[in-house]
Design a protein around this motif. Structure first.
Motif, PDB file in Angstrom:
ATOM      1  N   GLU A   3      40.397  10.244  61.851  1.00  0.00           N
ATOM      2  CA  GLU A   3      39.318  10.868  63.286  1.00  0.00           C
ATOM      3  C   GLU A   3      39.109  12.188  62.188  1.00  0.00           C
ATOM      4  N   TYR A   4      40.528  12.751  62.569  1.00  0.00           N
ATOM      5  CA  TYR A   4      40.092  14.634  62.072  1.00  0.00           C
ATOM      6  C   TYR A   4      39.517  14.431  60.138  1.00  0.00           C
ATOM      7  N   GLU A   5      40.187  13.672  59.389  1.00  0.00           N
ATOM      8  CA  GLU A   5      39.450  13.574  58.137  1.00  0.00           C
ATOM      9  C   GLU A   5      38.249  12.803  58.374  1.00  0.00           C
ATOM     10  N   THR A   6      37.296  11.915  59.007  1.00  0.00           N
ATOM     11  CA  THR A   6      36.120  12.061  59.088  1.00  0.00           C
ATOM     12  C   THR A   6      35.124  13.265  59.351  1.00  0.00           C
ATOM     13  N   HIS A   7      35.639  13.981  60.652  1.00  0.00           N
ATOM     14  CA  HIS A   7      35.260  15.081  61.220  1.00  0.00           C
ATOM     15  C   HIS A   7      34.766  15.737  60.128  1.00  0.00           C
ATOM     16  N   LEU A   8      36.206  16.491  59.472  1.00  0.00           N
ATOM     17  CA  LEU A   8      36.308  17.287  57.998  1.00  0.00           C
ATOM     18  C   LEU A   8      34.637  16.903  57.662  1.00  0.00           C
ATOM     19  N   GLN A   9      35.042  15.476  57.114  1.00  0.00           N
ATOM     20  CA  GLN A   9      33.871  15.324  55.526  1.00  0.00           C
ATOM     21  C   GLN A   9      32.678  15.767  56.625  1.00  0.00           C
ATOM     22  N   GLN A  10      32.629  15.963  57.244  1.00  0.00           N
ATOM     23  CA  GLN A  10      31.407  16.092  57.793  1.00  0.00           C
ATOM     24  C   GLN A  10      30.645  17.639  58.004  1.00  0.00           C
ATOM     25  N   LEU A  11      31.432  18.571  58.158  1.00  0.00           N
ATOM     26  CA  LEU A  11      31.595  19.552  58.314  1.00  0.00           C
ATOM     27  C   LEU A  11      31.024  20.405  57.180  1.00  0.00           C
ATOM     28  N   PRO A  12      30.095  21.197  58.021  1.00  0.00           N
ATOM     29  CA  PRO A  12      29.753  21.845  55.380  1.00  0.00           C
ATOM     30  C   PRO A  12      30.979  22.899  55.536  1.00  0.00           C
ATOM     31  N   MET A  13      30.982  23.116  54.814  1.00  0.00           N
ATOM     32  CA  MET A  13      32.100  24.203  53.912  1.00  0.00           C
ATOM     33  C   MET A  13      31.193  25.277  53.263  1.00  0.00           C
ATOM     34  N   ARG A  14      30.486  26.457  54.526  1.00  0.00           N
ATOM     35  CA  ARG A  14      30.215  27.352  54.159  1.00  0.00           C
ATOM     36  C   ARG A  14      30.028  28.772  54.823  1.00  0.00           C
ATOM     37  N   ILE A  15      29.871  29.725  54.466  1.00  0.00           N
ATOM     38  CA  ILE A  15      30.373  31.245  55.066  1.00  0.00           C
ATOM     39  C   ILE A  15      29.612  30.721  56.264  1.00  0.00           C
ATOM     40  N   PHE A  16      31.092  31.988  57.524  1.00  0.00           N
ATOM     41  CA  PHE A  16      30.694  31.598  59.337  1.00  0.00           C
ATOM     42  C   PHE A  16      30.723  30.717  59.175  1.00  0.00           C
ATOM     43  N   ASP A  17      30.478  29.619  59.252  1.00  0.00           N
ATOM     44  CA  ASP A  17      31.165  28.182  59.658  1.00  0.00           C
ATOM     45  C   ASP A  17      32.772  28.088  59.748  1.00  0.00           C
ATOM     46  N   VAL A  18      33.105  28.683  58.089  1.00  0.00           N
ATOM     47  CA  VAL A  18      34.495  28.451  58.103  1.00  0.00           C
ATOM     48  C   VAL A  18      35.348  29.996  58.232  1.00  0.00           C
ATOM     49  N   ARG A  19      36.209  29.735  59.586  1.00  0.00           N
ATOM     50  CA  ARG A  19      36.540  31.124  59.851  1.00  0.00           C
ATOM     51  C   ARG A  19      37.999  31.267  58.696  1.00  0.00           C
ATOM     52  N   LEU A  20      37.364  32.276  57.736  1.00  0.00           N
ATOM     53  CA  LEU A  20      38.228  32.736  57.068  1.00  0.00           C
ATOM     54  C   LEU A  20      38.278  33.742  57.378  1.00  0.00           C
ATOM     55  N   SER A  21      40.284  34.623  57.233  1.00  0.00           N
ATOM     56  CA  SER A  21      40.872  35.936  57.556  1.00  0.00           C
ATOM     57  C   SER A  21      41.412  36.293  56.287  1.00  0.00           C
TER      58      SER A  21
END
Lengths: 526, 173
Positions: free
Chosen positions: A441-459
């Protein structure tokens, strides 16, 4: 009851000045050191012991164990750059850096790794740094480890760290115990708000006191605005006191002259001082190649208590994926983060009812992070330090495709560790992240998530580069002895001289390289 | 919409927002000073964050608005001029009468807003294709959450016992 190290030191004559209330600068210092963190304090202790008149200038204030109350917001406001709200220029990456006497070492999580051999090899090959060899550096690492009581954490890891251990064991992945710079650690878990028991062997309780014992002067709460230079030499510095809350400078500017200047403000601020000073920059290298170890995170929930807010914050790591890859993607080191509620609340994602429910699982949650090793590929030049209109330094760090591709890999691998360790659910720390109850389920979810600024909480908690070492002036800012390529009595001894990221928590690299470069400098001064 | 036209749109939208933000600040210049009792937060910032805090924090049993606002004010006081300007610009854009409706979807004003309406606004920005809105969403949530969960009143309800009590006596003489 305890007596504070600094109260005792002042009683026996330490020369410490608060720039906001005194202008008693020592007369004719031999060397001015800008910054009192890992680099500045290490250099100050060595030079003061050698008999030099050392003046240390620090922008942060003097806060010591008696001021450390395990209060997150108080600590962020008093001990961190920009109140712990510093970000890269476009806001894409949060950056945690210390700003206090002792620098980041006062608030770091004590992880103490030697510079990886693969990193040294990269520096030799690409930047002509002949001394970047394990054999040559070993004696310096050994001495630092002895001085700062660095040992593999002997107590059991807290549950937050044990997740890495258990998960990697089940997967057959590499893990090991983290060496920490602590002596008599109470295993409390509040390293990030300043150690209340002086167990952490930060610069605040080791090298700064050593320098002060040997006659150094520490002026805190003062910002170095500029270096003064002429032809190929620095003649001194211009600094200005901070206001009462350390928000901005205020009051009379002071000129201090010295025949030798060591810049150790840390990455971002060291290039910032040089940019403000408009020093020679013939190859446009200043501030370039600044690296962050960008971090992406996963939050897992377990059926049993994790209590990640208590206990040594980092004691187990995995380097299963931390080699330098052949392709443009990045290697990454897996660790965990301490879980006090304020900082964790900002990573839980969502808002309202959903956020509240996630917060109620705080004690059962595990926050895993992947620290990505930037700067080891020709297509990964890192960021560029610039000045804002008001002269403040800021890091422009573009988020490139290879970083996003690595994030995806890292998210998935962390989820594997967390599920293998028995997590009930795992959620990527992402603005649209949802808790998943199986790896599929995680893998499927991850495929749908946009890898883009502000969405991915980078620190990021590690800033490196911007004044890189290089044999050729075309490739960096300082030579392999730490001396500025164009200004010959200016040395830079801090994390800004690393030509790439380290690939591990960088404090030990800063200590050992500074120790080595300072001893070589002392030889030249004899 | 293909990627190219989307990029153009979002770039155009960003330019419009930034310039409108400047205009908003011009018209609101009489309200530039911080509110009484606050270091950073101005009247319009208090209006905006008061409307959003309950929606962001959710049904926390001990939520207390004044405590939360004071905590947020302390955080922003310790941050940088650049961060404070970003927060001011965001609040001006979201509260200025001419920009509020189109930008936030909140046409009736923030004063009487329900938690549902505030949540709808947050959701709109969370899922926006315009990165400036997504940045705003992240900024609002993170600031409010950190501010609230940084105060001791917030801890018990989420199972954080706080620092061990004996530490408080560590440095007492």
């Amino acid at each position: 009851m305890n007596k504070d190290v600094y109260t005792l030191g002042m009683d026996r004559g330490w020369n410490i000045i608060d720039a906001r209330s005194s202008t008693q600068v020592m007369s004719s210092p031999d060397v001015i050191i800008i910054g009192s963190g890992a680099g500045g304090a290490t250099a100050a202790a060595a030079l003061a012991k050698f008999g030099k008149r050392v003046l240390i200038l620090e922008e942060g204030s003097l806060k010591t164990a008696k001021d450390f109350h395990n209060d997150e917001l108080k600590a962020y406001a008093e001990l961190y750059q920009e109140g712990a709200l510093r970000t890269s220029k476009d806001g894409g990456i949060s950056i945690l850096q210390g700003r206090t006497v002792g620098g980041t070492t006062t608030v770091n999580w004590t992880s103490s790794f030697r510079t990886p051999a693969s990193t040294l090899s990269y520096w030799r090959t690409h930047f002509g740094i002949a001394d970047a060899q394990e054999d040559l550096l070993r004696p310096y690492f050994e001495r630092i480890e002895q001085r700062l009581h660095i040992e593999r954490w002997a107590a059991s890891p807290n549950e937050n760290n044990a997740v890495i251990q258990r998960g990697c064991d089940r997967l057959g992945w590499q893990w090991d115990v983290i060496p920490r710079n602590v002596q008599g650690c109470w295993n409390l878990g509040y390293c990030g708000t300043g150690c209340p028991t002086n167990a952490k062997q930060s610069m605040l309780v080791t090298s700064i006191p050593e320098a002060l014992d040997h006659g150094a002067q520490l002026i805190h709460s003062t910002r170095v605005q500029q270096l003064v230079w002429d032809n190929d030499r620095v003649t001194g510095v211009i600094c200005q006191p901070m206001d009462s809350h350390l928000h901005d400078t205020q009051g009379d500017v002071i000129h201090i002259n010295a025949p030798l200047v060591i810049l150790a403000g840390g990455a971002i601020n060291s290039p910032g001082v040089l940019l403000r000073s408009q020093v020679p920059n013939p190859h446009r290298t200043l501030g370039r190649r600044t690296f962050l170890h960008p971090v992406c995170m996963n939050m897992a929930v377990f059926d049993h208590a994790i209590d990640g807010f208590y206990g040594a914050p980092q004691s187990i790591y995995s380097d299963e994926f931390n080699a330098i890859p052949d392709g443009p993607e990045l290697g990454f080191k897996i660790e965990v983060a301490p879980m006090q509620p304020s900082i964790v609340s900002a990573l839980m994602g969502e808002f309202g009812e959903q956020h509240h429910q996630r917060m109620q699982q705080l004690a059962n949650s595990n926050l895993m992070l992947a620290l990505m090793r930037d700067g080891f590929h020709q297509d990964d030049p890192g960021g560029q330090v610039e000045l804002r209109k008001n002269g403040d330094a800021v890091l422009d760090y573009p988020l490139r495709a290879h970083l996003w591709a690595t994030c995806k890999q890292a998210f998935l691998r962390m989820a594997k560790v967390q599920f293998a360790a028995g997590a009930r659910s795992v959620m990527p720390v992402h603005a649209l992240g949802q808790a998943c109850t199986s790896l599929a389920e995680y893998e499927t979810h991850l495929q749908q998530l946009p890898m883009r600024i502000f969405d991915v909480r980078l620190s990021s908690a590690h800033v490196m580069g911007g004044c890189g070492m290089s044999q050729r002036p075309e490739d960096g800012v300082v030579d392999p002895s730490g001396r500025h390529h164009q200004l010959h009595n200016l040395y830079i001894f801090d994390g800004s001289i690393f030509p790439s990221s380290i690939g591990a928590n960088p404090q030990m690299s800063i200590y050992a390289w500074t120790q080595k470069l300072t001893e070589a400098l002392i030889e030249r001064l004899r | 919409m293909n990627r190219r036209s989307f990029l153009k749109l979002s770039l155009g939208a960003t330019i419009v927002l930034v310039s409108v933000g400047g205009t908003a600040r011009f018209f609101q210049r009489s309200r530039r000073t911080s509110a009484s009792g606050y270091q950073v937060l101005r009247a319009q910032d208090l209006l905006f964050f008061s409307a959003l805090f309950p929606a962001v924090v959710g049904p926390h049993p001990h939520f207390h608005m004044d405590t939360a606002l004071a905590s947020l004010d302390r955080m922003l006081t310790a941050s940088s001029p650049a961060m404070r300007k970003e927060v001011y610009d965001l609040c001006d854009l979201a509260t200025f009468a001419l920009t509020r409706g189109p930008v936030t979807g909140v046409w009736s004003g923030w004063r009487q807003i329900s938690v549902e309406q505030a949540s709808a606004f947050l959701q709109r920005w969370q899922h926006s294709r315009i990165s400036l809105y997504r940045q705003g969403y992240q900024g609002i949530c993170q600031l409010c959450q950190m501010a609230w969960y940084g105060v001791p009143q917030a801890w018990h309800a989420v199972g954080y016992p706080g620092p061990p009590e004996f530490l408080q006596r560590l440095w007492e003489q």
